[in-house]
Design an enzyme around this catalytic site. Structure first.
Site, PDB file in Angstrom:
ATOM      1  N   ASP A  63       0.824  -1.198   0.000  1.00 18.88           N
ATOM      2  CA  ASP A  63       0.000   0.000   0.000  1.00 18.88           C
ATOM      3  C   ASP A  63       0.866   1.260   0.000  1.00 18.88           C
ATOM      4  O   ASP A  63       1.654   1.478   0.925  1.00 18.88           O
ATOM      5  CB  ASP A  63      -0.882  -0.047   1.253  1.00 18.88           C
ATOM      6  CG  ASP A  63      -1.929   1.039   1.248  1.00 18.88           C
ATOM      7  OD1 ASP A  63      -2.577   1.209   0.199  1.00 18.88           O
ATOM      8  OD2 ASP A  63      -2.078   1.733   2.256  1.00 18.88           O
ATOM      9  N   THR A  96      -3.130   5.401  -4.266  1.00 16.43           N
ATOM     10  CA  THR A  96      -2.045   6.205  -3.706  1.00 16.43           C
ATOM     11  C   THR A  96      -0.751   6.022  -4.490  1.00 16.43           C
ATOM     12  O   THR A  96      -0.044   6.990  -4.760  1.00 16.43           O
ATOM     13  CB  THR A  96      -1.810   5.859  -2.224  1.00 16.43           C
ATOM     14  OG1 THR A  96      -1.644   4.451  -2.096  1.00 16.43           O
ATOM     15  CG2 THR A  96      -2.971   6.291  -1.380  1.00 16.43           C
ATOM     16  N   THR A  97      -0.446   4.785  -4.877  1.00 18.34           N
ATOM     17  CA  THR A  97       0.776   4.546  -5.634  1.00 18.34           C
ATOM     18  C   THR A  97       0.676   5.235  -6.992  1.00 18.34           C
ATOM     19  O   THR A  97       1.613   5.911  -7.432  1.00 18.34           O
ATOM     20  CB  THR A  97       0.996   3.036  -5.833  1.00 18.34           C
ATOM     21  OG1 THR A  97       0.757   2.382  -4.597  1.00 18.34           O
ATOM     22  CG2 THR A  97       2.391   2.737  -6.293  1.00 18.34           C
ATOM     23  N   ASP A 392      -9.133  -0.005   1.046  1.00 19.54           N
ATOM     24  CA  ASP A 392      -9.053   0.491  -0.333  1.00 19.54           C
ATOM     25  C   ASP A 392     -10.329   0.136  -1.083  1.00 19.54           C
ATOM     26  O   ASP A 392     -10.899   0.939  -1.803  1.00 19.54           O
ATOM     27  CB  ASP A 392      -7.869  -0.155  -1.080  1.00 19.54           C
ATOM     28  CG  ASP A 392      -6.535   0.432  -0.647  1.00 19.54           C
ATOM     29  OD1 ASP A 392      -6.534   1.255   0.298  1.00 19.54           O
ATOM     30  OD2 ASP A 392      -5.503   0.065  -1.219  1.00 19.54           O
TER      31      ASP A 392
END
Ligand code: ADP
Ligand code: MG
Length: 539
Positions: A63, A96-97, A392
């Site tokens: 994550d 997020t990545t 998520d």
């Protein structure tokens, strides 16, 4: 006669200054490093990172935001990149990545433009135009979704969890996610509101991920304080207390002098009576279940048990709030204020053995929106990663429903945005066109990384993808397992539109902000100013 030039100091001693091109290159380098770190984790075949904190606690995760937060990054520009991940986490919960990787790539491409002597302000302008256009393109290519499209929602939920330690249980977990989100959803005049805090995630080590279940109600990782208390209470009337059921916590330190044993006994009797009075207040209000945020004295536990009251102590504040909402009870800070109307209702409150320990289940709550996902897994690390995957996934389903729009993943959306942006760039003049083209190319970092992380040849994959998109296949994406070009929509790789719009807007905002910096002025460490200057030794 010329005046001697005096050096002028406008900054305190110890200040570090880095300006012009130097500052820019440094900042870009830092941002690229952050992006490079998380890049290998992108996608279902992305690798995990093992993070060990200063206390030796280990986290194994895929994550983005977790990795960046655990890394305790210090460089100011790198911190700005971490912020993107945080914003993405708060706004959507997933992607997020993606957001960080896009920001890093935007800056890398900007560096190439800077090398071509293009002024940063031109790049910034081009990037802004492109970011706005990208939002329009994304909206145009997206498809709609509503709470009735259960199968589609499940695909969103499953896509978010792919490759995050959920393994073959993905579909089962996706069902749970969709059910829980739909249960806490509110729809009024077509407007959907969902509070993700209404879904409580509770973890318990043991069994398998497969045993993860949806509980209608609130589950607390606490057991009854006294084994003589009833294990099950039907028609529960719940009292929520944020005051201790104890008397030792006096504000001031009192000292009592006891001179003979009878006085001691009298003192103890008095203490017991005070506790009994407290319990009487609970009984007379009509409560048969007590959730206490603070401690419960041993003697008080005994009295509660005698009255047949189920009680747990040291309940987390956030759980108290959930209980208050679920059972419709008021949280009381002073026992004297407790009355019948403050009590909440639940069909059943019971202690249930999960693994080795008893947990408290508050079910059939008066508020049907109370749900808990009880996550099981063989070890703490497994459970934590599943927990992050579920967060998520919940975020994605909520984002899908709120905006009502979805796109396909597997790199298809990014290639489609890039293609449209390139087309648009042709209508622009000169240097801005270069910046917009650079922005378009940046989008390709997502499919390229997905390919790289899956051990595929990125150049081949990108060429194939682009040619499929040129033929009008807007959802042509990459099957990370076989390396083939697939229709990502048909393959069920679905993501909410918001993941993409948010990632692109925050990445470009931060990238342009970094590009506009031409001076970094860092004051020395704060303590330095407090250290008295040593006397200069005269020799
Ligand atoms: P992020 O933190 O950005 O969400 P992830 O590691 O979750 O990063 O990866 C998300 C990317 O993986 C998205 O681009 C998504 O489209 C892609 N992806 C997810 N599932 C699949 C799949 N089954 N096949 C190909 N790509 C996928
Ligand atoms: Mg993700």
């Amino acid at each position: 006669m010329t005046q001697p030039v005096q050096p002028i100091f406008i900054l305190p001693e110890g200040t570090q200054r880095n300006s012009g091109k130097n500052a820019q290159r440094n900042n870009i380098m830092a941002a690229k490093l952050v992006a490079e770190t998380v890049r290998t984790t992108l996608g279902p075949k992305g690798m995990d990172k093992m993070l060990v904190d200063s206390l030796g606690d280990v986290t194994v995760t895929n994550d983005g935001v977790t990795i960046l937060e655990e890394m305790s990054i210090e460089h100011p520009t790198a911190k700005m990149i971490v912020e993107i991940a945080r914003t993405q986490e708060d706004e959507v919960g997933d992607g997020t990545t993606t957001a960080v990787v896009i920001a890093g790539e935007l800056l890398k491409k900007a560096e190439e433009l800077l090398d071509m002597e293009i002024h940063p302000s031109v790049i910034v302008k081009g990037y802004r135009i492109a970011a706005e256009k990208a939002q329009v393109i994304l909206n145009n290519i997206s498809e709609t979704v509503s709470e009735k499209d259960i199968e589609l929602l499940k695909k969103i939920a499953a896509t978010a969890m792919t490759g995050k330690g959920t393994g073959s249980n993905k579909d089962n977990l996706a069902d749970i996610v969709v059910l829980s989100v739909l249960q806490v959803m509110d729809k009024e005049n077509g407007l959907i509101t969902i509070d993700k805090d209404d879904i409580k995630l509770e973890k318990k080590v043991g069994e398998n991920i497969e045993e993860t279940q949806l509980v209608q109600g609130i589950v607390l990782d606490k057991e009854r304080v006294h084994s003589n208390m009833p294990k099950t209470v039907k028609n529960a009337k719940t009292a929520l207390l944020d005051c201790p059921i104890e008397i030792k916590n006096t504000e001031t330190d009192a000292k009592i002098q006891i001179t003979d044993p009878s006085q001691m006994q009298a003192f103890l009797d008095m203490e017991e009576k005070m506790l009994k009075d407290m319990i009487d207040k609970i009984v007379s209000a009509g409560a048969n279940v007590v959730f206490c945020q603070k401690g419960i004295d041993d003697i008080a536990q005994h009295f509660l048990a005698k009255k047949g009251i189920y009680a747990i102590r040291r309940v987390k504040k956030s759980d108290m709030e959930k209980l208050s909402k679920a059972t419709n009870a008021n949280i009381i800070s002073n026992l004297d204020d407790l009355s019948q109307k403050d009590l909440g209702k639940a069909g059943i409150v019971h202690g249930k053995k999960i693994g080795d320990e008893e947990m408290t289940f508050v079910e059939e709550c008066i508020n049907p929106k109370a749900v808990t996902i009880l996550i099981r897994g063989s070890t703490e690390h497994v459970i934590d990663e599943v927990n992050r995957a579920m967060t998520d996934s919940i975020g994605d389903v909520i984002a899908g429903l709120k905006i009502g729009k979805v796109v396909a993943g597997a790199g298809s959306t990014e290639i489609e945005v890039a293609r449209n942006l390139r087309h648009y760039a042709e209508s622009l003049s000169g240097r801005e066109q270069l910046a917009v083209r650079a922005f378009a190319e940046t989008m390709e970092i997502i499919p390229r990384t997905l390919a790289e992380n899956s051990g595929l040849d990125p150049i081949n994959v990108l060429t194939e993808l682009k040619s499929a998109h040129d033929k009008g296949k807007k959802w042509a994406g990459i099957d990370v397992f076989s390396g083939k070009v697939i229709d990502a929509w048909k393959a069920g790789v679905i993501e909410p539109l918001k993941v993409k719009t948010q990632a692109i807007s925050s990445a470009s905002e931060v990238a342009t902000m970094i590009l506009r910096i031409d001076d970094v002025i860092a004051s020395g460490p704060a303590e330095k100013h407090n250290i008295p200057m040593p006397e200069t030794q005269e020799q």
